[in-house]
Write a protein that holds these residues in place. Structure first.
Motif, mmCIF file in Angstrom:
data_model
loop_
_atom_site.group_PDB
_atom_site.id
_atom_site.type_symbol
_atom_site.label_atom_id
_atom_site.label_comp_id
_atom_site.label_asym_id
_atom_site.label_seq_id
_atom_site.Cartn_x
_atom_site.Cartn_y
_atom_site.Cartn_z
ATOM 1 N N PHE A 158 0.965 -1.068 -0.156
ATOM 2 C CA PHE A 158 -0.404 -0.009 0.007
ATOM 3 C C PHE A 158 0.993 1.255 -0.044
ATOM 4 O O PHE A 158 2.039 1.256 0.077
ATOM 5 C CB PHE A 158 -1.123 0.297 1.585
ATOM 6 C CG PHE A 158 -1.749 1.143 1.453
ATOM 7 C CD1 PHE A 158 -2.823 1.498 0.575
ATOM 8 C CD2 PHE A 158 -1.979 1.505 2.348
ATOM 9 C CE1 PHE A 158 -3.019 2.490 -0.066
ATOM 10 C CE2 PHE A 158 -2.612 3.347 2.636
ATOM 11 C CZ PHE A 158 -3.414 3.437 1.801
ATOM 12 N N VAL A 159 0.179 2.197 -0.578
ATOM 13 C CA VAL A 159 0.896 3.413 -1.101
ATOM 14 C C VAL A 159 -0.258 4.338 -0.279
ATOM 15 O O VAL A 159 -1.467 4.507 -1.233
ATOM 16 C CB VAL A 159 1.196 3.986 -2.239
ATOM 17 C CG1 VAL A 159 2.269 5.158 -2.788
ATOM 18 C CG2 VAL A 159 2.709 2.943 -3.439
ATOM 19 N N TYR A 160 0.340 5.376 0.333
ATOM 20 C CA TYR A 160 -0.432 6.067 1.516
ATOM 21 C C TYR A 160 0.097 7.247 1.289
ATOM 22 O O TYR A 160 1.011 8.154 0.355
ATOM 23 C CB TYR A 160 0.311 5.823 2.634
ATOM 24 C CG TYR A 160 -0.637 7.303 3.795
ATOM 25 C CD1 TYR A 160 -2.228 7.190 3.460
ATOM 26 C CD2 TYR A 160 -0.209 7.752 4.685
ATOM 27 C CE1 TYR A 160 -3.120 8.419 3.974
ATOM 28 C CE2 TYR A 160 -1.258 9.218 5.447
ATOM 29 C CZ TYR A 160 -2.209 9.430 5.141
ATOM 30 O OH TYR A 160 -3.004 10.547 5.513
ATOM 31 N N ALA A 161 -1.550 7.857 0.128
ATOM 32 C CA ALA A 161 -1.228 9.394 0.116
ATOM 33 C C ALA A 161 -1.826 10.764 1.079
ATOM 34 O O ALA A 161 -2.618 10.638 1.071
ATOM 35 C CB ALA A 161 -2.818 9.673 -1.254
ATOM 36 N N LYS A 162 -0.632 10.703 1.062
ATOM 37 C CA LYS A 162 -0.827 11.752 2.175
ATOM 38 C C LYS A 162 -1.910 13.044 2.324
ATOM 39 O O LYS A 162 -2.137 13.792 3.374
ATOM 40 C CB LYS A 162 0.253 11.933 3.166
ATOM 41 C CG LYS A 162 1.020 11.094 3.811
ATOM 42 C CD LYS A 162 2.285 11.271 4.450
ATOM 43 C CE LYS A 162 1.879 12.179 6.032
ATOM 44 N NZ LYS A 162 3.103 12.246 6.388
ATOM 45 N N TYR A 163 -1.998 13.049 0.941
ATOM 46 C CA TYR A 163 -2.558 14.609 0.792
ATOM 47 C C TYR A 163 -4.139 14.697 0.162
ATOM 48 O O TYR A 163 -4.711 15.511 0.195
ATOM 49 C CB TYR A 163 -1.967 14.625 -0.440
ATOM 50 C CG TYR A 163 -1.571 13.863 -1.818
ATOM 51 C CD1 TYR A 163 -2.861 14.018 -2.387
ATOM 52 C CD2 TYR A 163 -1.107 13.868 -1.908
ATOM 53 C CE1 TYR A 163 -2.874 13.418 -3.436
ATOM 54 C CE2 TYR A 163 -0.642 12.596 -3.289
ATOM 55 C CZ TYR A 163 -1.831 12.152 -3.761
ATOM 56 O OH TYR A 163 -1.738 11.420 -4.692
ATOM 57 N N GLY A 164 -4.126 13.021 0.686
ATOM 58 C CA GLY A 164 -6.281 12.690 0.422
ATOM 59 C C GLY A 164 -6.518 13.323 1.820
ATOM 60 O O GLY A 164 -6.367 14.177 2.870
ATOM 61 N N PHE A 165 -8.127 11.937 1.969
ATOM 62 C CA PHE A 165 -8.542 12.696 2.534
ATOM 63 C C PHE A 165 -9.075 12.130 4.382
ATOM 64 O O PHE A 165 -9.315 12.288 4.861
ATOM 65 C CB PHE A 165 -9.925 12.292 1.641
ATOM 66 C CG PHE A 165 -10.913 13.052 0.820
ATOM 67 C CD1 PHE A 165 -10.251 14.544 1.174
ATOM 68 C CD2 PHE A 165 -10.883 12.589 -0.038
ATOM 69 C CE1 PHE A 165 -10.538 14.850 -0.300
ATOM 70 C CE2 PHE A 165 -11.378 13.169 -1.467
ATOM 71 C CZ PHE A 165 -11.351 14.300 -1.259
ATOM 72 N N GLY A 166 -7.735 11.031 4.070
ATOM 73 C CA GLY A 166 -7.570 10.473 5.466
ATOM 74 C C GLY A 166 -6.411 10.259 6.092
ATOM 75 O O GLY A 166 -5.837 10.847 5.527
ATOM 76 N N ASP A 167 -6.390 9.495 7.615
ATOM 77 C CA ASP A 167 -5.519 9.415 7.948
ATOM 78 C C ASP A 167 -5.123 7.875 8.065
ATOM 79 O O ASP A 167 -6.077 6.911 8.627
ATOM 80 C CB ASP A 167 -5.649 9.965 9.512
ATOM 81 C CG ASP A 167 -5.898 11.339 9.824
ATOM 82 O OD1 ASP A 167 -4.703 11.943 8.775
ATOM 83 O OD2 ASP A 167 -6.626 11.446 10.228
ATOM 84 N N VAL A 168 -3.955 7.267 7.356
ATOM 85 C CA VAL A 168 -3.323 5.966 8.155
ATOM 86 C C VAL A 168 -2.154 6.204 8.392
ATOM 87 O O VAL A 168 -1.463 6.614 8.389
ATOM 88 C CB VAL A 168 -3.463 5.623 6.663
ATOM 89 C CG1 VAL A 168 -3.044 3.835 6.511
ATOM 90 C CG2 VAL A 168 -4.809 5.952 5.924
ATOM 91 N N GLY A 169 -2.490 4.809 8.981
ATOM 92 C CA GLY A 169 -0.601 4.480 10.034
ATOM 93 C C GLY A 169 -0.134 3.491 9.710
ATOM 94 O O GLY A 169 1.217 3.446 10.171
ATOM 95 N N ASP A 170 -0.476 3.427 8.611
ATOM 96 C CA ASP A 170 0.381 1.259 7.881
ATOM 97 C C ASP A 170 0.204 1.143 7.219
ATOM 98 O O ASP A 170 -0.803 1.469 6.404
ATOM 99 C CB ASP A 170 -0.630 0.211 9.282
ATOM 100 C CG ASP A 170 -0.044 -1.079 8.559
ATOM 101 O OD1 ASP A 170 1.286 -0.754 8.569
ATOM 102 O OD2 ASP A 170 -0.713 -2.386 8.556
ATOM 103 N N TYR A 171 1.316 1.669 6.100
ATOM 104 C CA TYR A 171 1.577 1.579 5.115
ATOM 105 C C TYR A 171 3.323 0.820 4.402
ATOM 106 O O TYR A 171 4.333 0.902 5.500
ATOM 107 C CB TYR A 171 1.705 2.759 4.338
ATOM 108 C CG TYR A 171 2.043 4.115 5.621
ATOM 109 C CD1 TYR A 171 3.044 4.495 4.999
ATOM 110 C CD2 TYR A 171 1.322 5.314 5.905
ATOM 111 C CE1 TYR A 171 3.662 5.585 6.133
ATOM 112 C CE2 TYR A 171 1.890 5.795 6.930
ATOM 113 C CZ TYR A 171 2.895 6.237 6.523
ATOM 114 O OH TYR A 171 3.261 7.162 7.241
#
Length: 205
Positions: free
Chosen positions: A178-191
């Motif tokens: 998984f590649v986390y797009a930090k500029y988007g709408f959510g918060d993800v802690g594991d990627y």
């Protein structure tokens, strides 16, 4: 790595202004609903399937009426998005030009049928993508749709790019990084990877 599968909303573009306008117009015309949606309302439901969104926005309605309202919102939304587009994130086309020269590209989104086609129609970016899928067409979860695209296209080593925890969970279910797009709408802690903007994909891949 042989391919990149993208989420759409919050990853490739921000369609909220367009979607909000179309949905509020539809709500104004629907006899079962008397409310106005806001950009914050849309942000909290990005990445969810339509039946989940209807439960959040219209909990006072029966399941049958929720479906009726969402069907009508979709009926108004799809042509409106096709005619008005959304806000592409900076550097999208240049990034797609670069990536498509090295990898096969795909879209898997939790949207209704016709939505990805509307994105393609307005922004003329379909030439970069080999295939797409969504639950509006298959009735499957995002993880299952990622698997379907992988199997259908004979992909051996894809990654999935998205912006929400639901995207992360779907990638895990499909067994892909998984590649986390930090500029988007959510918060993800594991990627496995993170990007601050789309151009970062050129640096990573």
């Amino acid at each position: 790595m042989d391919s990149i599968i993208f989420d759409l909303d919050g990853t490739l573009w921000d369609p909220r202004e367009t979607v909000l306008t179309s949905w509020n117009r539809a709500i104004d015309e629907h006899p079962k609903v008397n409310k106005k949606l806001t950009l914050d309302d849309l942000k909290q439901t990005m990445g969810k399937q339509m039946h989940e969104i209807s439960q959040i926005f219209f909990p006072e309605l029966s399941e049958e009426d929720q479906k009726s309202v969402m069907d009508y919102l979709t009926e108004i939304e799809i042509p409106y998005v096709a005619e008005n587009g959304g806000e592409l994130y900076p550097g999208l086309e240049d990034t797609l030009i670069y990536l498509s020269g090295k990898y096969r590209l795909f879209i898997v989104s939790n949207c209704q049928e016709g939505y990805i086609e509307a994105f393609y129609q307005y922004h003329k970016l379909d030439r970069f993508f080999d295939d797409f899928e969504n639950p509006g067409r298959t009735g499957l979860s995002k993880g299952e749709n990622i698997k379907l695209v992988i199997e259908r296209n004979g992909l051996e080593n894809p990654v999935y790019v998205g912006d929400t925890q639901g995207d992360r969970d779907a990638a895990r279910k499909a067994g892909v990084p998984f590649v986390y797009a930090k500029y988007g709408f959510g918060d993800v802690g594991d990627y496995e990877y993170e990007i601050e903007n789309l151009a970062d994909l050129k640096r990573h891949f």
